[in-house]
Design a protein around this motif. Structure first.
Motif, PDB file in Angstrom:
ATOM      1  N   SER A  49       0.822  -1.209   0.000  1.00 16.34           N
ATOM      2  CA  SER A  49       0.000   0.000   0.000  1.00 16.34           C
ATOM      3  C   SER A  49       0.859   1.265   0.000  1.00 16.34           C
ATOM      4  N   VAL A  50       2.135   1.112   0.339  1.00 15.66           N
ATOM      5  CA  VAL A  50       3.052   2.255   0.291  1.00 15.66           C
ATOM      6  C   VAL A  50       3.719   2.256  -1.081  1.00 15.66           C
ATOM      7  N   PRO A  51       3.710   3.391  -1.786  1.00 15.89           N
ATOM      8  CA  PRO A  51       4.289   3.404  -3.139  1.00 15.89           C
ATOM      9  C   PRO A  51       5.796   3.200  -3.106  1.00 15.89           C
ATOM     10  N   PRO A  52       6.358   2.623  -4.186  1.00 18.54           N
ATOM     11  CA  PRO A  52       7.813   2.434  -4.241  1.00 18.54           C
ATOM     12  C   PRO A  52       8.519   3.742  -4.579  1.00 18.54           C
ATOM     13  N   PRO A  53       9.793   3.856  -4.233  1.00 17.33           N
ATOM     14  CA  PRO A  53      10.566   5.026  -4.666  1.00 17.33           C
ATOM     15  C   PRO A  53      10.911   4.883  -6.142  1.00 17.33           C
ATOM     16  N   PRO A  54      11.464   5.926  -6.771  1.00 15.81           N
ATOM     17  CA  PRO A  54      11.922   5.788  -8.157  1.00 15.81           C
ATOM     18  C   PRO A  54      12.962   4.673  -8.281  1.00 15.81           C
ATOM     19  N   GLU A  55      13.063   4.100  -9.480  1.00 17.61           N
ATOM     20  CA  GLU A  55      14.057   3.045  -9.707  1.00 17.61           C
ATOM     21  C   GLU A  55      15.450   3.557  -9.364  1.00 17.61           C
ATOM     22  N   LEU A  56      16.226   2.715  -8.690  1.00 18.11           N
ATOM     23  CA  LEU A  56      17.571   3.111  -8.270  1.00 18.11           C
ATOM     24  C   LEU A  56      18.495   1.908  -8.412  1.00 18.11           C
ATOM     25  N   SER A  57      19.511   2.042  -9.271  1.00 21.25           N
ATOM     26  CA  SER A  57      20.473   0.950  -9.438  1.00 21.25           C
ATOM     27  C   SER A  57      21.537   1.036  -8.349  1.00 21.25           C
ATOM     28  N   ARG A  58      22.326  -0.019  -8.213  1.00 25.00           N
ATOM     29  CA  ARG A  58      23.384  -0.019  -7.199  1.00 25.00           C
ATOM     30  C   ARG A  58      24.404   1.081  -7.488  1.00 25.00           C
ATOM     31  N   GLU A  59      24.729   1.264  -8.778  1.00 22.22           N
ATOM     32  CA  GLU A  59      25.690   2.315  -9.165  1.00 22.22           C
ATOM     33  C   GLU A  59      25.148   3.691  -8.797  1.00 22.22           C
ATOM     34  N   GLU A  60      23.838   3.889  -9.055  1.00 22.77           N
ATOM     35  CA  GLU A  60      23.229   5.186  -8.719  1.00 22.77           C
ATOM     36  C   GLU A  60      23.197   5.399  -7.207  1.00 22.77           C
ATOM     37  N   LEU A  61      22.991   4.310  -6.458  1.00 22.97           N
ATOM     38  CA  LEU A  61      22.988   4.432  -4.993  1.00 22.97           C
ATOM     39  C   LEU A  61      24.371   4.808  -4.476  1.00 22.97           C
ATOM     40  N   VAL A  62      25.407   4.193  -5.036  1.00 18.87           N
ATOM     41  CA  VAL A  62      26.782   4.539  -4.639  1.00 18.87           C
ATOM     42  C   VAL A  62      27.043   6.018  -4.914  1.00 18.87           C
ATOM     43  N   GLU A  63      26.648   6.484  -6.110  1.00 19.18           N
ATOM     44  CA  GLU A  63      26.812   7.911  -6.457  1.00 19.18           C
ATOM     45  C   GLU A  63      26.045   8.788  -5.478  1.00 19.18           C
ATOM     46  N   LEU A  64      24.813   8.362  -5.164  1.00 18.03           N
ATOM     47  CA  LEU A  64      23.957   9.133  -4.271  1.00 18.03           C
ATOM     48  C   LEU A  64      24.587   9.276  -2.883  1.00 18.03           C
ATOM     49  N   LEU A  65      25.111   8.168  -2.359  1.00 21.58           N
ATOM     50  CA  LEU A  65      25.705   8.195  -1.021  1.00 21.58           C
ATOM     51  C   LEU A  65      26.986   9.025  -0.974  1.00 21.58           C
ATOM     52  N   GLN A  66      27.640   9.172  -2.123  1.00 23.23           N
ATOM     53  CA  GLN A  66      28.861   9.983  -2.180  1.00 23.23           C
ATOM     54  C   GLN A  66      28.568  11.445  -2.487  1.00 23.23           C
ATOM     55  N   SER A  67      27.310  11.749  -2.810  1.00 23.58           N
ATOM     56  CA  SER A  67      26.959  13.121  -3.175  1.00 23.58           C
ATOM     57  C   SER A  67      26.852  13.987  -1.923  1.00 23.58           C
ATOM     58  N   GLU A  68      26.720  15.296  -2.149  1.00 24.10           N
ATOM     59  CA  GLU A  68      26.636  16.229  -1.020  1.00 24.10           C
ATOM     60  C   GLU A  68      25.285  16.134  -0.322  1.00 24.10           C
ATOM     61  N   ASP A  69      24.242  15.721  -1.055  1.00 25.26           N
ATOM     62  CA  ASP A  69      22.910  15.689  -0.471  1.00 25.26           C
ATOM     63  C   ASP A  69      22.212  14.370  -0.784  1.00 25.26           C
ATOM     64  N   PRO A  70      22.621  13.272  -0.113  1.00 20.46           N
ATOM     65  CA  PRO A  70      21.967  11.985  -0.382  1.00 20.46           C
ATOM     66  C   PRO A  70      20.501  11.972   0.013  1.00 20.46           C
ATOM     67  N   SER A  71      20.092  12.897   0.893  1.00 17.93           N
ATOM     68  CA  SER A  71      18.686  12.926   1.301  1.00 17.93           C
ATOM     69  C   SER A  71      17.788  13.489   0.209  1.00 17.93           C
ATOM     70  N   GLY A  72      18.378  13.921  -0.910  1.00 16.12           N
ATOM     71  CA  GLY A  72      17.579  14.410  -2.033  1.00 16.12           C
ATOM     72  C   GLY A  72      16.751  13.316  -2.680  1.00 16.12           C
ATOM     73  N   PHE A  73      17.130  12.052  -2.447  1.00 16.81           N
ATOM     74  CA  PHE A  73      16.360  10.916  -2.970  1.00 16.81           C
ATOM     75  C   PHE A  73      15.322  10.534  -1.923  1.00 16.81           C
ATOM     76  N   ARG A  74      14.058  10.582  -2.310  1.00 15.94           N
ATOM     77  CA  ARG A  74      12.985  10.353  -1.345  1.00 15.94           C
ATOM     78  C   ARG A  74      12.449   8.922  -1.425  1.00 15.94           C
ATOM     79  N   VAL A  75      12.405   8.259  -0.289  1.00 13.50           N
ATOM     80  CA  VAL A  75      11.793   6.933  -0.184  1.00 13.50           C
ATOM     81  C   VAL A  75      10.446   7.117   0.512  1.00 13.50           C
ATOM     82  N   PRO A  76       9.317   6.868  -0.172  1.00 16.00           N
ATOM     83  CA  PRO A  76       8.013   6.995   0.487  1.00 16.00           C
ATOM     84  C   PRO A  76       7.940   6.056   1.692  1.00 16.00           C
TER      85      PRO A  76
END
Length: 263
Positions: A49-76
């Protein structure tokens, strides 16, 4: 005019739809509150009943965690109220239930990096909602998926922002232009008291076509039909209920003043 989320010139009369769900247990995470060092357990549950977040690959997650603002990716997620429980030593402790999409939860179980990411966003979500400070030295319990008893949660069935409800056509924002905007902080030095957004809307003759949604850390504006569309996240938590908007027909600038709760 003060509001958190509404159509300018028209106050909505119905509340967002919601429904009661009973999530499935997922994993139980043990951490500590700071600075009191009290035990806190986070039950990360799963529900379709909770919607999924946008598709995220492992490579994109690694990039996200190394970015200045990883909280920019929203997980419902749905964040439940705290409930008092007892641990294995019969000591009192606090537990929170966090519900995420079932498929995304299963994906996180297969990859330790995704698992750590979903724990991080759950911790940050609880910290923001309940003004907590939780230790990042957490532990996933191996033989326990849930502490306490699974309780029902009330979740929205219509997603924010409101403009998506008013404009269900997929093409409605495809041709809309992103307006120029400026974000200002008052006072400019020291702790911010207000976040002010100045949005240029050339050619807009009336504020009646504007639909604005002010979230805790997000601002979404649409000028109908398919004229302007703006969707931005900002690094502050603001008071939605006491935010004020004014549109100047002469300068064709919309000014949104949002009291800052915390940064």
């Amino acid at each position: 005019m003060c509001w958190g989320s509404r159509t300018m010139g028209k106050v909505p009369t119905e509340n967002p739809d919601s429904k009661v769900i009973r999530p499935q247990p997922g994993m139980c995470v043990k951490t500590l509150s700071e600075p009191s060092k009290q035990k806190v357990f986070i039950n990360i549950c799963q529900s379709n009943s909770v919607p999924p977040p946008p598709e995220l690959s492992r490579e994109e997650l690694v990039e996200l965690l190394q970015s200045e603002d990883p909280s920019g990716f929203r997980v419902p997620m749905s964040l439940g109220e705290p409930h008092t429980e007892t641990d294995n030593n019969s000591q009192g402790c606090t537990a929170y239930d966090v519900v995420i999409n079932q498929e995304f939860f299963q994906k996180c179980q297969k990859d330790p990096l995704f698992q750590q990411f979903v724990i991080l966003v759950s911790v940050e979500g609880l910290e923001n909602k309940y003004s907590l400070e939780l230790s990042r030295d957490w532990k996933v319990l191996k033989n326990r998926k849930f502490l306490g008893s699974v309780s029902e949660q009330n979740i929205r069935t219509k997603s924010r922002p409101v403009i998506q409800e008013l404009q269900p056509q997929e093409s409605s924002t495809a041709t809309a232009k992103r307006p120029e905007f400026t974000l200002l902080v008052e006072p400019p030095v020291g702790d911010p008291e207000y976040l002010i957004a100045e949005i240029k809307l050339p050619g807009l003759t009336s504020s009646r076509s504007l639909v604005l949604d002010v979230g805790e850390d997000r601002l979404v504006l649409t000028a109908r039909p398919s004229f302007f569309h703006l969707d931005i996240f900002h690094p502050f938590l603001v008071d939605q209920e006491n935010s004020v908007a004014q549109y100047n027909n002469n300068s064709q600038i919309l000014t949104v003043t949002m009291p800052v709760v915390s940064s």
